[in-house]
Design an enzyme around this catalytic site. Structure first.
Site, PDB file in Angstrom:
ATOM      1  CG  ASP A 218      26.753 -43.292  35.700  1.00  0.00           C
ATOM      2  OD1 ASP A 218      26.521 -42.083  35.525  1.00  0.00           O
ATOM      3  OD2 ASP A 218      27.183 -43.770  36.775  1.00  0.00           O
ATOM      4  CD  GLU A 261      29.061 -39.487  33.517  1.00  0.00           C
ATOM      5  OE1 GLU A 261      28.904 -38.466  34.192  1.00  0.00           O
ATOM      6  OE2 GLU A 261      28.987 -40.637  33.990  1.00  0.00           O
TER       7      GLU A 261
END
Length: 518
Positions: A218, A261
């Site tokens: 993330d 990401e």
């Protein structure tokens, strides 16, 4: 923000991703699941790990052979992106024994599992941060603190424009400013600190030892900021950290994978390839936006230009993982105004593209929400298994944790399983064809100019090829190219199609064509 020194660099030779044998990625089709919203096994209105295990056969029938689980670690929030304990399962989802059972059941079905790993920040309720506030060693340096608010305009999550001193929050107890990009409740970890880096590696080892296949990373571009503005994201220090972390993960399991990401343009995303020594793949955000724009507007030029740009960059096309939506973006059916023809065209583009495709749960049945640019809660609602009012077959409780969106026919699994021409059946067919045809996984990506606003490309591998033709323009188009003329079998319905120099494609027509044997 002060520049930091990169922590210890591994002394062993750096190996490329290909040297680790993680080629299974090219044969993978991922399915992203929000456990809280997938299936409730104990009638408390909240999806859980046991519920997900009960639905593994559905996922296998869909054709997906890998799962990405949104955060399952202990957290005070519904979404889990603010961890308080990286070594414990969120109590709402069950126990560690439940996770072990899910992992074993998935392995029995040939389904790999990766976990969402959030190490850019923790929850402000994490014991590490509480000790850091108290200035207790060694945690006093585990987060980013300054006595005075650093100057300079900086982007902050939720703000449309950079703001002066953005991201710096004052703590009354320590009487200093700490950095928290996303929220005051999500303080950023100090990844310059060698002790923090060791702890992140320890977390990775704990879960890899359990048998997971890797991690989705993330906010990967924000790990180590080096100043305001452009020096906040995609910094050399951030990329070097991911090279270091990748080498460590591969030393534990050569086939484990890391998916970044990196919400950016291809020129920035490609940096994380790091000559094959960095992340295994990164999500292809430009693909997502250009695909929806192409099928939504009927204009194909931007998509073709986007692919041409990627081909000029150092990372191979397989480094970019295509997708149509995720937990942070509008569901693609909403973006396409609930148009199933456009949805079918988008699905074909996704599942015939290079790279490892990702499907967001419910995408395969056309789940949508009523307004665009929706609140994240509307994007993450419970899976619609049937058309039962209020619960949609998600739970036996009378009250799901979040209100169901429209689950009337055709927006539910039960209906689409029974309909031969449903979107779900198309997804199943496309995934099966992708896994049967190496051209669609390994082949070159060759575009043809055949007429205005017809998307025409071939996936070519060794002596085999598959031709994709899509007409998103909203009106008839005439193909004007002898290069692709010939007899084909449409893999979507088995029918024979003769493509001539002036073949007329109807509006919304979409073909997946295999040349007939001569």
């Amino acid at each position: 923000m002060k520049k930091g020194v990169i922590g210890c660099i591994l002394s062993c030779p750096l190996l490329t991703a290909g040297a680790f044998g993680n080629s299974w990625l090219k044969d993978a089709v991922f399915y992203e699941v929000f456990v809280r919203s997938y299936y409730d096994s104990n009638a408390d209105g909240i999806g859980d790990l046991k519920g997900l295990e009960m639905k593994l056969d559905y996922i296998k029938q869909l054709g997906a052979n890998a799962l990405w689980l949104m955060p399952i670690f202990k957290s005070p929030s519904y979404h889990g992106y603010d961890t308080v304990d990286y070594y414990q399962v969120n109590e709402d989802y069950g126990t560690m024994e439940d996770f072990d059972s899910l992992l074993a059941a998935a392995n029995e079905r040939g389904i790999r599992i990766i976990l969402d790993l959030v190490v850019n920040h923790t929850s402000s309720e994490h014991p590490w941060f509480q000790k850091s506030v108290e200035n207790i060693p060694p945690y006093n340096h585990w987060y980013i603190w300054e006595k005075t608010r650093p100057r300079g305009k900086q982007s902050v999550y939720g703000k449309s424009k950079p703001v002066e001193g953005g991201g710096w929050r004052y703590n009354d107890k320590r009487k200093q400013f700490y950095y928290a990009h996303f929220s005051k409740k999500m303080p950023d970890l100090n990844l310059r600190n060698a002790a923090v880096r060791r702890e992140v590696k320890k977390i990775a080892k704990f879960w890899l030892d359990k048998g997971i296949a890797g991690f989705r990373l993330d906010a990967a571009k924000l790990i180590i900021e080096e100043g305001p503005g452009k020096m906040r994201a995609n910094t050399p220090a951030t990329i070097q950290w991911w090279v270091e972390f990748s080498q460590y993960v591969k030393s534990l399991n050569p086939q484990a994978i890391l998916i970044g990401e990196v919400w950016a343009e291809h020129s920035q995303i490609s940096k994380y390839y790091a000559k094959g020594k960095g992340l295994d793949i990164c999500f292809d955000f430009p693909f997502q936006s250009n695909t929806l724009n192409t099928v939504g507007s009927g204009i194909v030029k931007s998509f073709i230009d986007m692919v041409a740009t990627k081909k000029k960059l150092p990372a191979p096309l397989s480094f970019y993982a295509p997708f149509l939506a995720n937990h942070d973006q509008d569901r693609y059916m909403t973006s396409l105004d609930n148009d199933f023809v456009k949805a079918r065209m988008a699905a074909i583009i996704l599942l015939t593209a290079p790279g490892t495709p990702f499907i967001y749960y419910g995408e395969e049945i056309g789940m949508y929400h009523p307004t665009k640019k929706a609140d994240h809660l509307l994007i993450r609602t419970p899976m619609q298994w049937d058309q039962t009012e209020v619960t949609a077959g998600f739970t036996r409780s009378s009250t799901p944790w979040q209100k169901i969106n429209d689950n009337k026919t055709p927006y539910n699994v039960r209906h689409q399983q029974r309909s031969p021409d449903s979107l779900l059946k198309l997804y199943q067919k496309l995934i099966r064809l992708r896994l049967e045809h190496p051209e669609l996984r390994y082949g070159d990506y060759k575009f043809h100019s055949v007429g205005k606003n017809v998307l025409a490309y071939e996936r070519v591998y060794e002596k085999s090829r598959v031709l994709v033709l899509i007409n998103p323009s909203g009106k008839e188009q005439t193909i004007r190219s002898q290069r692709i003329s010939g007899s084909y079998r449409n893999l979507l319905d088995g029918k024979t199609i003769e493509i001539t120099h002036k073949y007329v494609m109807l509006a919304g027509a979409h073909y997946l064509l295999e040349p007939m044997e001569e």
